[in-house]
Design an enzyme around this catalytic site. Sequence first.
Site, PDB file in Angstrom:
ATOM      1  CB  CYS A   1     -26.152  35.823 -22.628  1.00  0.00           C
ATOM      2  SG  CYS A   1     -25.145  35.741 -24.124  1.00  0.00           S
TER       3      CYS A   1
ATOM      4  CD  GLU B   1     -41.956  32.456 -19.518  1.00  0.00           C
ATOM      5  OE1 GLU B   1     -42.064  33.436 -18.759  1.00  0.00           O
ATOM      6  OE2 GLU B   1     -42.497  31.352 -19.311  1.00  0.00           O
TER       7      GLU B   1
ATOM      8  CG  ASP C   1     -35.990  39.535 -26.842  1.00  0.00           C
ATOM      9  OD1 ASP C   1     -35.145  38.621 -26.989  1.00  0.00           O
ATOM     10  OD2 ASP C   1     -36.338  39.950 -25.712  1.00  0.00           O
TER      11      ASP C   1
ATOM     12  CD  GLU D   1     -42.857  39.561 -23.668  1.00  0.00           C
ATOM     13  OE1 GLU D   1     -42.025  40.378 -24.117  1.00  0.00           O
ATOM     14  OE2 GLU D   1     -42.532  38.595 -22.962  1.00  0.00           O
TER      15      GLU D   1
ATOM     16  CE1 TYR E   1     -39.658  38.283 -27.518  1.00  0.00           C
ATOM     17  CE2 TYR E   1     -41.024  40.211 -27.108  1.00  0.00           C
ATOM     18  CZ  TYR E   1     -40.258  39.162 -26.637  1.00  0.00           C
ATOM     19  OH  TYR E   1     -40.112  38.973 -25.286  1.00  0.00           O
TER      20      TYR E   1
END
Length: 358
Positions: A189, A179, A135, A34, A117
């Site tokens: 998207c 996830e 995020d 991450e 996050y």
Amino acid sequence: MVGIAAALLPWFWQNRRVLPFRQEPSAYHIWVSEIMLQQTRVSAALPYYERFVAELPDPAALAACEPDRLRKLWQGLGYYSRVANMQKAARIVCEQYGGQLPASWQALRALPGIGDYTAGAIASIAFGIPAPAVDGNVLRVFARLFDDGADITRPETKRLFTRRVLEEMPKDAPGPYNEALMELGALVCLPGAPRCAACPLAALCQGRAAGRAAALPCKPPKKEKTRLPVTVALIESPAGLLLQRRPARGLLAGLWQPLAFEGQALDRAGLAAALADLGLGALAVAWQAPLPAARHIFTHRIWELGGWRGAAAQALPLPEGFVWARPEALAGTYPVPSAFAAYLPGAGGAQKMSKKPV
């Protein structure tokens, strides 16, 4: 809105990418991935991730890593303060939590470099804690789902969207849900051109129904970046290339670079005077060809680079903070920022990529 998780999770299990940190989803692996993915595309980050965890397989190894070696492992990802914070956090984990990341959102959030996050991602994916991980991808998905034109850079908007994410979260599958939202934003998207025909949430999407999906989310135009001239001096001697350690704080802290004079466009005479100011006047550099113009883009500034190549007949002793680096040491020992990759091919690694949609 009802039914997001019910529609999204089957899609995720069928379409999710096979990624190494999903194959072995330990808290440490999720943390490393991450932090790397905050400003880097998945495809670009994978070689860095695999090399990093192979050499530093757990918090104890990260905590003990020599700082220059750590920066070298990170070289090319940019934002070196992030890996410095990771090492600070790893040392706390070893001192206070027995070398294992804590199974608590609050404790994770208190570690250096871990924000809301990242704490949510680790807590939910590694420990099954129902914590949101919001995020840019998730903000974009929810702006479209709710046809919400609020400015997503404003804290109150992010708080509202985070509540919505949490309201829709299945308490028995918080990790897969988080996830799945990230994956939907990365694969379907997309910014500017959503693939609505492939979206499992198309029937629920108010932005699509209103014909506004492509225009969402809303955020203010980016501020123009400050442009700074930077004069680079590539000085070689029989002992190698002259490198200078950057200051311990600030931009590119602690990295090594060829001599570089920020905010200055110097000619050869100006460079000679600048070398004298650094205590390097005795090098007697013979200046050669000018370097080609180059540019490097940071978050808030742009470096407009140029400069000169030079040769020093003798490798004289250097003041503290300077070294002569032979090619093998330049490649394997000294972390050099990718800002100088135009002049030192391979030294800076891959350029930073914009954050995750791909």
